[in-house]
Design a protein around this motif. Structure first.
Motif, mmCIF file in Angstrom:
data_model
loop_
_atom_site.group_PDB
_atom_site.id
_atom_site.type_symbol
_atom_site.label_atom_id
_atom_site.label_comp_id
_atom_site.label_asym_id
_atom_site.label_seq_id
_atom_site.Cartn_x
_atom_site.Cartn_y
_atom_site.Cartn_z
ATOM 1 N N GLY A 88 0.852 -1.387 -0.262
ATOM 2 C CA GLY A 88 0.119 -0.100 0.032
ATOM 3 C C GLY A 88 0.750 1.172 -0.053
ATOM 4 N N ASP A 89 2.222 0.991 -0.040
ATOM 5 C CA ASP A 89 3.089 2.298 0.076
ATOM 6 C C ASP A 89 3.344 2.933 -1.231
ATOM 7 O OD1 ASP A 89 3.236 1.926 2.770
ATOM 8 O OD2 ASP A 89 5.112 0.625 2.460
ATOM 9 N N ILE A 90 3.008 4.105 -1.710
ATOM 10 C CA ILE A 90 3.327 4.914 -2.738
ATOM 11 C C ILE A 90 4.954 5.185 -2.821
ATOM 12 C CG2 ILE A 90 2.990 7.049 -4.122
ATOM 13 C CD1 ILE A 90 0.094 6.926 -2.982
ATOM 14 N N LEU A 91 5.343 5.110 -3.850
ATOM 15 C CA LEU A 91 6.928 5.328 -4.021
ATOM 16 C C LEU A 91 7.057 6.400 -5.078
ATOM 17 C CD1 LEU A 91 8.861 1.798 -4.099
ATOM 18 C CD2 LEU A 91 8.192 3.316 -2.191
ATOM 19 N N GLY A 92 7.026 7.649 -4.688
ATOM 20 C CA GLY A 92 7.168 8.587 -5.729
ATOM 21 C C GLY A 92 8.448 8.958 -6.372
ATOM 22 N N LYS A 93 8.692 10.239 -6.453
ATOM 23 C CA LYS A 93 10.087 10.650 -7.233
ATOM 24 C C LYS A 93 10.846 10.825 -6.008
ATOM 25 C CE LYS A 93 7.631 12.945 -11.060
ATOM 26 N NZ LYS A 93 7.087 14.136 -11.363
ATOM 27 N N PRO A 94 12.211 10.179 -6.184
ATOM 28 C CA PRO A 94 13.138 10.175 -5.059
ATOM 29 C C PRO A 94 13.571 11.482 -4.721
ATOM 30 C CG PRO A 94 14.118 9.195 -7.047
ATOM 31 C CD PRO A 94 12.622 9.513 -7.075
ATOM 32 N N ALA A 95 13.722 12.089 -3.511
ATOM 33 C CA ALA A 95 14.210 13.304 -3.158
ATOM 34 C C ALA A 95 15.676 13.597 -3.396
ATOM 35 C CB ALA A 95 13.676 13.475 -1.750
ATOM 36 N N ASP A 96 16.502 12.260 -2.946
ATOM 37 C CA ASP A 96 17.842 12.770 -3.530
ATOM 38 C C ASP A 96 18.522 11.170 -3.590
ATOM 39 O OD1 ASP A 96 17.926 11.415 -0.860
ATOM 40 O OD2 ASP A 96 18.255 13.080 0.414
ATOM 41 N N ALA A 97 19.832 10.882 -3.644
ATOM 42 C CA ALA A 97 20.346 9.716 -3.984
ATOM 43 C C ALA A 97 20.105 8.577 -2.730
ATOM 44 C CB ALA A 97 22.025 9.748 -4.134
ATOM 45 N N ASP A 98 20.133 8.856 -1.630
ATOM 46 C CA ASP A 98 19.886 8.015 -0.505
ATOM 47 C C ASP A 98 18.400 7.581 -0.826
ATOM 48 O OD1 ASP A 98 22.367 8.330 0.516
ATOM 49 O OD2 ASP A 98 21.514 9.662 2.182
ATOM 50 N N ASP A 99 17.352 8.527 -0.787
ATOM 51 C CA ASP A 99 15.977 8.125 -1.202
ATOM 52 C C ASP A 99 15.983 6.984 -2.273
ATOM 53 O OD1 ASP A 99 13.320 8.255 -0.222
ATOM 54 O OD2 ASP A 99 12.832 9.817 -1.665
ATOM 55 N N ALA A 100 16.447 7.244 -3.439
ATOM 56 C CA ALA A 100 16.443 6.457 -4.580
ATOM 57 C C ALA A 100 16.961 5.066 -4.324
ATOM 58 C CB ALA A 100 17.225 7.053 -5.686
ATOM 59 N N ALA A 101 17.862 5.050 -3.536
ATOM 60 C CA ALA A 101 18.776 3.747 -3.095
ATOM 61 C C ALA A 101 17.550 2.948 -2.075
ATOM 62 C CB ALA A 101 20.171 3.904 -2.554
ATOM 63 N N ARG A 102 17.280 3.647 -1.411
ATOM 64 C CA ARG A 102 16.105 3.071 -0.345
ATOM 65 C C ARG A 102 14.985 2.463 -1.231
ATOM 66 N NH1 ARG A 102 11.240 4.205 1.426
ATOM 67 N NH2 ARG A 102 11.373 6.335 0.168
ATOM 68 N N MET A 103 14.524 3.061 -2.162
ATOM 69 C CA MET A 103 13.345 2.690 -2.808
ATOM 70 C C MET A 103 13.798 1.386 -3.726
ATOM 71 S SD MET A 103 11.376 5.946 -4.614
ATOM 72 C CE MET A 103 11.156 7.449 -3.533
ATOM 73 N N LEU A 104 14.800 1.550 -4.208
ATOM 74 C CA LEU A 104 15.276 0.238 -5.310
ATOM 75 C C LEU A 104 15.577 -0.784 -4.557
ATOM 76 C CD1 LEU A 104 17.390 2.464 -7.637
ATOM 77 C CD2 LEU A 104 15.584 1.242 -8.118
ATOM 78 N N ALA A 105 15.936 -0.792 -3.236
ATOM 79 C CA ALA A 105 16.542 -1.820 -2.178
ATOM 80 C C ALA A 105 15.115 -2.513 -1.883
ATOM 81 C CB ALA A 105 17.332 -1.172 -1.171
ATOM 82 N N ALA A 106 14.189 -1.715 -1.639
ATOM 83 C CA ALA A 106 12.763 -2.034 -1.428
ATOM 84 C C ALA A 106 12.129 -2.994 -2.544
ATOM 85 C CB ALA A 106 11.992 -1.003 -0.818
ATOM 86 N N LEU A 107 12.549 -2.838 -3.742
ATOM 87 C CA LEU A 107 11.992 -3.161 -4.879
ATOM 88 C C LEU A 107 12.508 -4.465 -5.419
ATOM 89 C CD1 LEU A 107 10.935 0.064 -6.942
ATOM 90 C CD2 LEU A 107 9.483 -1.354 -5.922
ATOM 91 N N ALA A 108 13.837 -4.534 -5.029
ATOM 92 C CA ALA A 108 14.670 -5.790 -5.414
ATOM 93 C C ALA A 108 14.208 -6.887 -4.733
ATOM 94 C CB ALA A 108 16.131 -5.516 -4.827
ATOM 95 N N GLY A 109 13.986 -7.692 -5.891
ATOM 96 C CA GLY A 109 13.749 -9.254 -5.469
ATOM 97 C C GLY A 109 12.033 -9.328 -5.188
#
Length: 200
Positions: A88-109
């Protein structure tokens, strides 16, 4: 001659996809004074499906007022909004590099949903469609995520990735609309445009 269609989006992918359909269009972008980002605020308790459709409709309302305010010729207006969600979590546009890495790590696998809403406003009224796709990412190492973030591609993109770019190597499976994941589902868009009596 006025455009057959106004596209209220800065996305080059949406322009490419409309061109692929053979639809002549002109951009109808926000003025510097418009707070377009404010439209994308998530309301408390709002589901991703409700969110993406509400934001798309608000963008259409704003674009219609923009056309009228500028005295432009009447023609259908198309808006679209894409949201990536994990559970149910919306992943919007990343605020910075750390935010982008956090989102991608959550999506991985995992498998996530990509929701793309489309609205067409014309003299015949407002029409809406929602494309829902499921995307499965393979497992990704921290180093792979770091390299992808360093490429700059995740920025400005919902969920911190663009499927038409380097992120394609992470995609193990797609169930749904590839063009919808890119930002404009062509089947639904073509249907709405024909319903608005647009010839292409």
């Amino acid at each position: 001659m006025p455009a057959l269609l106004y596209l209220a989006s800065q996305s080059p992918r949406r322009r490419e996809l409309l061109t692929q359909l053979g639809v002549a269009h002109e951009l109808l972008l926000a003025d510097a004074g418009e707070d377009a980002e404010a439209l994308e605020t998530v309301l408390p308790g709002e589901t991703p499906d409700a969110y993406v459709q509400r934001v798309c409709a608000l963008k259409a309302d704003a674009a219609l007022q923009r056309r009228i305010g500028r005295g432009l010729p009447d023609a259908p207006i198309l808006t679209s909004d894409t949201t990536v969600c994990l559970g149910g979590d919306i992943l919007g546009k990343p605020a910075d590099a750390d935010d982008a890495a956090r989102m991608l790590a959550a999506l991985a696998g995992t498998t996530h949903r990509v929701l793309t809403a489309v609205t067409v406003v014309s003299a015949l009224g407002q029409r809406h469609a929602l494309s829902i796709s499921h995307v499965t990412f393979r497992a990704m190492s921290e180093a792979e995520i770091g390299r992808y973030v360093a490429s700059g591609e995740p920025f400005g993109k919902a969920g911190a990735y663009g499927i038409q770019g380097r992120a394609a190597e992470f995609v193990a499976r797609i169930d749904g609309s590839y063009s919808g994941i890119m930002g404009l589902p062509l089947f639904e868009t073509a249907t709405l445009l024909r319903e608005a009596d647009l010839r292409f």
